[in-house]
Write a protein that holds these residues in place. Structure first.
Motif, PDB file in Angstrom:
ATOM      1  N   VAL A 193    -101.715 -26.488  25.931  1.00 36.07           N
ATOM      2  CA  VAL A 193    -103.118 -25.952  25.350  1.00 36.07           C
ATOM      3  C   VAL A 193    -104.081 -25.743  26.385  1.00 36.07           C
ATOM      4  N   GLY A 236    -106.916 -21.323  18.521  1.00 36.79           N
ATOM      5  CA  GLY A 236    -106.136 -22.430  18.885  1.00 36.79           C
ATOM      6  C   GLY A 236    -105.978 -23.478  18.082  1.00 36.79           C
ATOM      7  N   LEU A 239    -102.857 -24.916  17.106  1.00 41.16           N
ATOM      8  CA  LEU A 239    -101.937 -25.264  18.196  1.00 41.16           C
ATOM      9  C   LEU A 239    -102.535 -26.636  18.823  1.00 41.16           C
TER      10      LEU A 239
END
Length: 640
Positions: A193, A236, A239
Motif C-alpha cells: 500500500v 485504496g 486495498l
C-alpha cells in the motif's frame, strides 16, 4: 497440461453419486417393458372362458389374491379383445399383461390352472409376492427424481454452497462472508500500500491491538469496536482492508454490504446474526464490510419505504450486534464507503465506528510512491522519471494511476516497442482523461478554424493570468466527445481564494471570448466550459460564502438531508439574488477574457494558425509567441 496438474484440478462432486444411482434406477424402470402397457380389468368367469378356449399364454399370481393375464398373440387379433391396444405407449408390440383380475378361492383357481396346463391350454403360470424392493424402488422412481430436482434447485437458489453452509436447504439466512485465516493466506501487506501514511498508521494500530492486546489493556484502554474508511472511489480503501487481512494473524471475514440484501423478508438480519456468531466463535476476529452504504443508509430518508423496510431491519440488527447488550467480544468491524453522508447517524457514533479514517486522493509525493508500485511489473526504459509522471497526474486516484500504467503498456505493445517509455505514459494520460483519438472524424475547414480559435483562446487567457493553471499542451484532434482540448497542470492547493477562482473562470471563458473577438459570433462548442464556470460561480455564491451581496452564508448541507427535501433552504427572493449574482460573476469574467484577447489579438491568430498546421502545440510554442510566463513558480517544477 500434465497429468499431475489435471489430477490436482480434479474435484470430486457428491452429486455425481446421486446421478449414477438415478441413472441405474431409470434404466431398471425403462427395461421393464411390461410397465409401459395398460392392462384391462376382467372377471374370474371371463378368465375361465379365455383359459378354456386356449387364448391365455401366461398367468402371474400375486399374493394368492390377484393375477395378471398374458394373452397369446393370435388371441389379441380377435374381436373379443378389441379393448386391448395392440401397441404400448412407446409404439412397441403390447406383450402384456393384458388383463388383471381378483381371485376369490385360490384353491379352485390353482386347480383350474393345473388342468389347463395339462391340457396344453396354458403355457405357464407363476406365483409371486408383490412389493419386493426392486418393484418398490422403480414404482417410486418418478417421485425420487422430482424430489432430487427440487433439492438441486433449492441449493442453486440458496447460494450453491457458498458462505458457511449457505448451499444447504433453508440456509438462505446464512452469512456469505468469505473467511481468510492461516488456511487462506492473503499475500497483500502494508508494504504493497503506497502512500496513505495516516490511514495505514491507524489501521496498523488496530492490527497491533489484536496481536498484542496486553500492551493497551494494561493501561486501561479498550479495543475499538470499528473503523470506517471514507474517501473517493479508487483511493485504496479495499486495498487497505486486504492488507489488514494479510497482516492480521486473526480470522478475517470479508463481504460486501449488498450480500445482506435479499428478496426474502428477514434474510438480511439473519445473515448479520450469523456473521457475528461466526466471528465471535473465532474471536479475536475482524469483519470487513465493503460498500456499507448498501445496508447502512440513514433510516427515514426514503419517503417511499415503510417502517418495516427490509433494509432497515438489517441495519437495526447490525447496530445491535456492533454495540448492544452482551456484545463485549474481541470482534472489530472495518467498513468502507465513498458515501459517508448517507449513512445513519446511529451507525457513525462512537462505540460502533470509533474511528473514521479519511482516505483522500494522493498528493504528488504519494502519487510517486504509487507509480513505483505499479511500474515494478512493467518492462520500462531505464531512467524513467517517476517525479515527472507524478506531476503530470494531479487529481488521479490510486486506481487511476494503475490504469495509466496498464494503458501505457498497451500503447507500447500496440506500437511494437520493447519497453514502455515516457511518451507512452503521456499518451495514456491523454487517453484516460480525454478519450480515444478520432483523427478520421469529418471536420470542415471552417469548423477546424473555429476549434483552433477556441482552444487558442483558452491558452492565451490562461497564459496571461497569474492564478490560472499552467498550460501543458493544446490540441484540436477530437477525443471522445470533445472536438479539441487544452491540457493544464493545476497547482495542488489546500485552500482556494476568490481571485484564484475568478482567474480559472476567466481562462475557462477564454474559448467563447476568442470566438466573439475573431468571428464576432459564438457557437455551441463552449457547452462544457459554461457548465464548469456555472458550477464554480454557484459554489462561490451558495457554498463558500464568497459573494459580497449575500454575505457570509452557505446553503451547503454536509449531512445530505437537503437532497431529500422538496423545498429550498432559502426564499424566492434569495433565489433570484443568487441567480443574478451567478450571472454577474460569469459575465464579468467573460468581458475580462474579451479584453485580454483584444489586447493580444495578433498573437491569438498566430497561435491559431500554428495549431491548424500542427494540430498539437506545447508550452514551448506559447513561449515563442508570448515570451516566458512571468507567473511560473519554482514549486511547479519541483516536488515539495
Amino acid at each position: 497440461m500434465s497429468k499431475e496438474n489435471k489430477q490436482k484440478n480434479f474435484k470430486f462432486n457428491p452429486w455425481w453419486i446421486y446421478g449414477v444411482v438415478g441413472i441405474i434406477f431409470l434404466g431398471m424402470y425403462l427395461s421393464d417393458q411390461s410397465r409401459w402397457s395398460v392392462p384391462q380389468k376382467t372377471t374370474i368367469s371371463k378368465f375361465y372362458q379365455f383359459l378354456d378356449s386356449s387364448q391365455v399364454e401366461k398367468v402371474v399370481v400375486y399374493n394368492k389374491n390377484s393375477a395378471e393375464v398374458f394373452l397369446k398373440p393370435a388371441a389379441l387379433k380377435s374381436k373379443t379383445h378389441n379393448k386391448i391396444e395392440p401397441t404400448d405407449v412407446l409404439g412397441n408390440p403390447n406383450i402384456g399383461p393384458h388383463y388383471t383380475l381378483e381371485i376369490g378361492n385360490d384353491e379352485i383357481f390353482q386347480n383350474k390352472l393345473d388342468e389347463a396346463q395339462k391340457a396344453n391350454k396354458l403355457a405357464s403360470y407363476d406365483y409371486k409376492t408383490s412389493g419386493d424392493w426392486t418393484d418398490i424402488l422403480t414404482s417410486f422412481l418418478p417421485i425420487i427424481i422430482l424430489v432430487g430436482f427440487w433439492i438441486f434447485m433449492m441449493r442453486r437458489m440458496s447460494g450453491g454452497g457458498a458462505g458457511g453452509g449457505g448451499g444447504q436447504i433453508f440456509s438462505i439466512g446464512k452469512s456469505k462472508a468469505k473467511l481468510f485465516d492461516e488456511k487462506n493466506d492473503v499475500k497483500t501487506t502494508f508494504k504493497d500500500v503506497a502512500g496513505l501514511e495516516g490511514a495505514k498508521e491507524e489501521i496498523q494500530e488496530i492490527v497491533e491491538f489484536l496481536k498484542n492486546p496486553q500492551k493497551y489493556t494494561n493501561l486501561g484502554g479498550k479495543i475499538p469496536k470499528g473503523a470506517l474508511l471514507v474517501g473517493p472511489p479508487g483511493t485504496g480503501k479495499t486495498l487497505l482492508a486486504k492488507a489488514v487481512a494479510g497482516e492480521a494473524q486473526v480470522p478475517f471475514f470479508s463481504l460486501s454490504g449488498s450480500d445482506f440484501v435479499e428478496m426474502f423478508v428477514g434474510v438480511g438480519a439473519s445473515r448479520v446474526r450469523d456473521l457475528f456468531k461466526q466471528a465471535k466463535e473465532k474471536s479475536p476476529a475482524i469483519i470487513f464490510i465493503d460498500e456499507i452504504d448498501a445496508v447502512g443508509r440513514a433510516r427515514g430518508k426514503n419517503n417511499f419505504s415503510g417502517s418495516n423496510d427490509e433494509r432497515e431491519n438489517t441495519l437495526n440488527q447490525l447496530l445491535t450486534e456492533m454495540d448492544g447488550f452482551g456484545t463485549d467480544t474481541s470482534v472489530i468491524v472495518l467498513a468502507a464507503t465513498n458515501r459517508a453522508d448517507v449513512l445513519d447517524k446511529a451507525l457513525m457514533r462512537a462505540g460502533r465506528f470509533d474511528r473514521q479514517i479519511y482516505v483522500d486522493l494522493p498528493d504528488v509525493r504519494e502519487r510517486k510512491e504509487i507509480f513505483e508500485v505499479h511500474l515494478a511489473p512493467l518492462k520500462k526504459v531505464e531512467g524513467l522519471d517517476t517525479d515527472f509522471l507524478a506531476k503530470q497526474t494531479p487529481g488521479f486516484s490510486g486506481a487511476d494511476i494503475a490504469n495509466v500504467c496498464n494503458e501505457a503498456a498497451l500503447i507500447a505493445a500496440r506500437n511494437n516497442k520493447e519497453a514502455v517509455d515516457k511518451q507512452d505514459f503521456l499518451d495514456a494520460v491523454d487517453r484516460i482523461v480525454g478519450g480515444l483519438e478520432k483523427k478520421n472524424k469529418i471536420i470542415t475547414p471552417e469548423e477546424k478554424k473555429a476549434i483552433a480559435i477556441h482552444e487558442a483562446g483558452h491558452a492565451t487567457v490562461s497564459w496571461m493570468l497569474e492564478h490560472a493553471a499552467p498550460l501543458i499542451k493544446v490540441t484540436i484532434v477530437p477525443r471522445g466527445q470533445s472536438l479539441g482540448a487544452a491540457w493544464y497542470l493545476p497547482e495542488e492547493r489546500q485552500i482556494v481564494r476568490p481571485n484564484q477562482m475568478l482567474d480559472e473562470m476567466c481562462a475557462t471563458m477564454g474559448g467563447r471570448a476568442a470566438e466573439k473577438v475573431i468571428f464576432d459570433n459564438i457557437s455551441t462548442g463552449a457547452l462544457s466550459d459554461l457548465e464548469k464556470v456555472t458550477k464554480q460561480a454557484r459554489a462561490m455564491v451558495t457554498v463558500y460564502g464568497l459573494n459580497d451581496k449575500l454575505g457570509n452564508i452557505t446553503y451547503y448541507d454536509s449531512s445530505g438531508q437537503t437532497d431529500y427535501n422538496f423545498s429550498k433552504p432559502y426564499s424566492e427572493e434569495t433565489a433570484r439574488t443568487i441567480d443574478q449574482e451567478i450571472s454577474i460573476l460569469i459575465e464579468a469574467q467573460y468581458q475580462r477574457a474579451i479584453m485580454i484577447l483584444q489586447e493580444n489579438k495578433d498573437k491569438l491568430n498566430q497561435l491559431a494558425d500554428i495549431l491548424i498546421e500542427k494540430e498539437v502545440i506545447f508550452k514551448d510554442d506559447l513561449e515563442t509567441i508570448f515570451g516566458k510566463r512571468p507567473f511560473d513558480k519554482v514549486s511547479h517544477e519541483e516536488i515539495v
